[in-house]
Design a protein around this motif. Sequence first.
Motif, PDB file in Angstrom:
ATOM      1  N   PRO A  77     -19.963 -52.478  -7.004  1.00 17.90           N
ATOM      2  CA  PRO A  77     -21.372 -52.481  -6.574  1.00 17.90           C
ATOM      3  C   PRO A  77     -22.159 -51.484  -7.420  1.00 17.90           C
ATOM      4  O   PRO A  77     -21.599 -50.484  -7.902  1.00 17.90           O
ATOM      5  CB  PRO A  77     -21.297 -52.036  -5.106  1.00 17.90           C
ATOM      6  CG  PRO A  77     -19.893 -52.343  -4.679  1.00 17.90           C
ATOM      7  CD  PRO A  77     -19.041 -52.152  -5.897  1.00 17.90           C
ATOM      8  N   LEU A  78     -23.448 -51.720  -7.605  1.00 18.27           N
ATOM      9  CA  LEU A  78     -24.256 -50.885  -8.491  1.00 18.27           C
ATOM     10  C   LEU A  78     -24.217 -49.409  -8.106  1.00 18.27           C
ATOM     11  O   LEU A  78     -24.101 -48.533  -8.963  1.00 18.27           O
ATOM     12  CB  LEU A  78     -25.701 -51.381  -8.510  1.00 18.27           C
ATOM     13  CG  LEU A  78     -25.994 -52.609  -9.376  1.00 18.27           C
ATOM     14  CD1 LEU A  78     -27.447 -53.026  -9.219  1.00 18.27           C
ATOM     15  CD2 LEU A  78     -25.687 -52.307 -10.838  1.00 18.27           C
ATOM     16  N   ALA A  79     -24.339 -49.117  -6.824  1.00 18.54           N
ATOM     17  CA  ALA A  79     -24.400 -47.719  -6.384  1.00 18.54           C
ATOM     18  C   ALA A  79     -23.100 -46.994  -6.704  1.00 18.54           C
ATOM     19  O   ALA A  79     -23.106 -45.839  -7.166  1.00 18.54           O
ATOM     20  CB  ALA A  79     -24.700 -47.637  -4.887  1.00 18.54           C
ATOM     21  N   GLU A  80     -21.961 -47.649  -6.475  1.00 23.27           N
ATOM     22  CA  GLU A  80     -20.685 -47.017  -6.743  1.00 23.27           C
ATOM     23  C   GLU A  80     -20.461 -46.811  -8.247  1.00 23.27           C
ATOM     24  O   GLU A  80     -19.970 -45.760  -8.670  1.00 23.27           O
ATOM     25  CB  GLU A  80     -19.543 -47.855  -6.159  1.00 23.27           C
ATOM     26  CG  GLU A  80     -19.295 -47.631  -4.679  1.00 23.27           C
ATOM     27  CD  GLU A  80     -20.333 -48.282  -3.770  1.00 23.27           C
ATOM     28  OE1 GLU A  80     -20.267 -48.081  -2.558  1.00 23.27           O
ATOM     29  OE2 GLU A  80     -21.222 -48.996  -4.282  1.00 23.27           O
ATOM     30  N   TRP A 130     -32.378 -46.114  -7.572  1.00 22.07           N
ATOM     31  CA  TRP A 130     -32.637 -47.471  -8.080  1.00 22.07           C
ATOM     32  C   TRP A 130     -31.413 -48.361  -7.893  1.00 22.07           C
ATOM     33  O   TRP A 130     -31.552 -49.543  -7.554  1.00 22.07           O
ATOM     34  CB  TRP A 130     -33.021 -47.412  -9.559  1.00 22.07           C
ATOM     35  CG  TRP A 130     -34.321 -46.729  -9.818  1.00 22.07           C
ATOM     36  CD1 TRP A 130     -34.535 -45.565 -10.494  1.00 22.07           C
ATOM     37  CD2 TRP A 130     -35.617 -47.165  -9.382  1.00 22.07           C
ATOM     38  NE1 TRP A 130     -35.862 -45.245 -10.504  1.00 22.07           N
ATOM     39  CE2 TRP A 130     -36.551 -46.211  -9.836  1.00 22.07           C
ATOM     40  CE3 TRP A 130     -36.076 -48.260  -8.656  1.00 22.07           C
ATOM     41  CZ2 TRP A 130     -37.920 -46.321  -9.591  1.00 22.07           C
ATOM     42  CZ3 TRP A 130     -37.443 -48.373  -8.396  1.00 22.07           C
ATOM     43  CH2 TRP A 130     -38.351 -47.425  -8.862  1.00 22.07           C
ATOM     44  N   ALA A 131     -30.222 -47.817  -8.128  1.00 23.62           N
ATOM     45  CA  ALA A 131     -29.003 -48.608  -7.966  1.00 23.62           C
ATOM     46  C   ALA A 131     -28.846 -49.065  -6.519  1.00 23.62           C
ATOM     47  O   ALA A 131     -28.461 -50.218  -6.258  1.00 23.62           O
ATOM     48  CB  ALA A 131     -27.785 -47.795  -8.402  1.00 23.62           C
ATOM     49  N   THR A 132     -29.146 -48.168  -5.576  1.00 21.75           N
ATOM     50  CA  THR A 132     -29.057 -48.532  -4.161  1.00 21.75           C
ATOM     51  C   THR A 132     -30.092 -49.588  -3.805  1.00 21.75           C
ATOM     52  O   THR A 132     -29.783 -50.571  -3.113  1.00 21.75           O
ATOM     53  CB  THR A 132     -29.262 -47.277  -3.284  1.00 21.75           C
ATOM     54  OG1 THR A 132     -28.263 -46.302  -3.618  1.00 21.75           O
ATOM     55  CG2 THR A 132     -29.143 -47.626  -1.810  1.00 21.75           C
ATOM     56  N   TRP A 143     -29.286 -53.558  -2.924  1.00 20.23           N
ATOM     57  CA  TRP A 143     -29.684 -54.139  -1.639  1.00 20.23           C
ATOM     58  C   TRP A 143     -30.577 -55.354  -1.823  1.00 20.23           C
ATOM     59  O   TRP A 143     -30.345 -56.417  -1.236  1.00 20.23           O
ATOM     60  CB  TRP A 143     -30.399 -53.064  -0.810  1.00 20.23           C
ATOM     61  CG  TRP A 143     -30.974 -53.565   0.481  1.00 20.23           C
ATOM     62  CD1 TRP A 143     -30.348 -54.298   1.439  1.00 20.23           C
ATOM     63  CD2 TRP A 143     -32.321 -53.384   0.944  1.00 20.23           C
ATOM     64  NE1 TRP A 143     -31.205 -54.583   2.471  1.00 20.23           N
ATOM     65  CE2 TRP A 143     -32.430 -54.020   2.192  1.00 20.23           C
ATOM     66  CE3 TRP A 143     -33.434 -52.716   0.425  1.00 20.23           C
ATOM     67  CZ2 TRP A 143     -33.619 -54.038   2.928  1.00 20.23           C
ATOM     68  CZ3 TRP A 143     -34.619 -52.715   1.162  1.00 20.23           C
ATOM     69  CH2 TRP A 143     -34.695 -53.375   2.395  1.00 20.23           C
ATOM     70  N   LEU A 144     -31.607 -55.245  -2.696  1.00 15.16           N
ATOM     71  CA  LEU A 144     -32.582 -56.322  -2.857  1.00 15.16           C
ATOM     72  C   LEU A 144     -32.012 -57.523  -3.607  1.00 15.16           C
ATOM     73  O   LEU A 144     -32.293 -58.673  -3.260  1.00 15.16           O
ATOM     74  CB  LEU A 144     -33.818 -55.803  -3.597  1.00 15.16           C
ATOM     75  CG  LEU A 144     -34.682 -54.773  -2.857  1.00 15.16           C
ATOM     76  CD1 LEU A 144     -35.832 -54.307  -3.747  1.00 15.16           C
ATOM     77  CD2 LEU A 144     -35.228 -55.355  -1.551  1.00 15.16           C
ATOM     78  N   VAL A 145     -31.233 -57.257  -4.651  1.00 18.59           N
ATOM     79  CA  VAL A 145     -30.767 -58.344  -5.523  1.00 18.59           C
ATOM     80  C   VAL A 145     -29.411 -58.883  -5.085  1.00 18.59           C
ATOM     81  O   VAL A 145     -29.181 -60.100  -5.106  1.00 18.59           O
ATOM     82  CB  VAL A 145     -30.700 -57.873  -6.996  1.00 18.59           C
ATOM     83  CG1 VAL A 145     -30.228 -59.022  -7.901  1.00 18.59           C
ATOM     84  CG2 VAL A 145     -32.056 -57.351  -7.460  1.00 18.59           C
ATOM     85  N   PHE A 146     -28.503 -57.999  -4.659  1.00 17.63           N
ATOM     86  CA  PHE A 146     -27.132 -58.424  -4.370  1.00 17.63           C
ATOM     87  C   PHE A 146     -26.768 -58.299  -2.896  1.00 17.63           C
ATOM     88  O   PHE A 146     -25.634 -58.589  -2.520  1.00 17.63           O
ATOM     89  CB  PHE A 146     -26.154 -57.611  -5.225  1.00 17.63           C
ATOM     90  CG  PHE A 146     -26.417 -57.715  -6.703  1.00 17.63           C
ATOM     91  CD1 PHE A 146     -26.077 -58.857  -7.404  1.00 17.63           C
ATOM     92  CD2 PHE A 146     -27.031 -56.673  -7.387  1.00 17.63           C
ATOM     93  CE1 PHE A 146     -26.331 -58.966  -8.763  1.00 17.63           C
ATOM     94  CE2 PHE A 146     -27.279 -56.759  -8.751  1.00 17.63           C
ATOM     95  CZ  PHE A 146     -26.936 -57.915  -9.443  1.00 17.63           C
ATOM     96  N   LEU A 191     -25.130 -52.693   0.235  1.00 18.14           N
ATOM     97  CA  LEU A 191     -25.463 -51.284   0.402  1.00 18.14           C
ATOM     98  C   LEU A 191     -24.219 -50.440   0.125  1.00 18.14           C
ATOM     99  O   LEU A 191     -23.090 -50.921   0.280  1.00 18.14           O
ATOM    100  CB  LEU A 191     -25.982 -51.002   1.815  1.00 18.14           C
ATOM    101  CG  LEU A 191     -27.416 -51.471   2.108  1.00 18.14           C
ATOM    102  CD1 LEU A 191     -27.730 -51.314   3.598  1.00 18.14           C
ATOM    103  CD2 LEU A 191     -28.412 -50.692   1.262  1.00 18.14           C
ATOM    104  N   PRO A 192     -24.388 -49.176  -0.290  1.00 19.07           N
ATOM    105  CA  PRO A 192     -23.228 -48.328  -0.571  1.00 19.07           C
ATOM    106  C   PRO A 192     -22.321 -48.177   0.645  1.00 19.07           C
ATOM    107  O   PRO A 192     -22.792 -48.125   1.781  1.00 19.07           O
ATOM    108  CB  PRO A 192     -23.857 -46.980  -0.954  1.00 19.07           C
ATOM    109  CG  PRO A 192     -25.246 -47.320  -1.401  1.00 19.07           C
ATOM    110  CD  PRO A 192     -25.655 -48.490  -0.576  1.00 19.07           C
TER     111      PRO A 192
END
Length: 289
Positions: A84-87, A238-240, A244-247, A250-251
């Motif tokens: 995931p982006l946040a991780e 931004w990653a969070t 959330w919005l695109v994929f 959430l972290p």
Amino acid sequence: MRLTSVLVFASMNVCIKLAERGGASVSEILFFRQFGACLLVAAVIAAGPGLASVATTRLPAHVLRAVVGLTAMAFTFNGIVALPLAEATTIGFTVPIFATVLGALVLREPTGWHRWAAVATGFVGVLIVAQPSGSHFPLWGAGCALAGAFGTATVTILLRRIGRTESALTTVFWFSALSVLPLSLLYAGAAQAHPVATWFCLAGVGGLGGIAQIAMTSSLRLGPVSVVVPMDYSSLLWATLFGWLVFDVLPASATWLGAPIIVASGLYIVWREHRRRRVLTEEATAGSG
């Protein structure tokens, strides 16, 4: 400029994940990242100081930087695709931690117990986020993200040496230009047909990557490292948000716990480095007086 580069890099990461989901391989994504950046940087240089301004007598140093930089980018992109982006972004925050270790081992920089404690604390944060015994995301992805961070930290060590004689724009140009040839060969074997949306994402990776690179380079010209680098941590916001919005992801709870630890250790390392350099400058000034 630094905050702009953070936002644009975060947008590029979204394009990377979307392109991969649309059928593109990491090899293709890497090619478009560097090809687009090369075109954009060359255009900026040609319109400004001119291509003659990037002439260099340190081509072997630039080749080494390109090899290490491309390897780090490949690992980083695999991490972005797998996690995931946040991780992926959080694990990327270990760059200052690895840079401290490499600075002590390779450059023999004095590193007191304060920064070693910050290094140890940062790795505790990584263990919390990655949860080696858990299965909330692939350990392969975490390993790639960590390898990418280590490679990026190695690049910072190389850039300290290259930067003694080369401008930032020269370094960016040669990295992009030297990357295109090997990536073109890689792309020739990996190229395939894609839906229109995937082509747009691949173009976005290249265009956004070039814009972000120029903005990041400009920030280092306009402000001291100790001021601009902490702004990089805003990328987690931004990653969070994009995750959330695109994929619709959430972290994980472990990330909410581990990320502040990693960020705090990185900020402390940057602050201690700033203090060390200020003391060295004051001592040099007093000595010359």
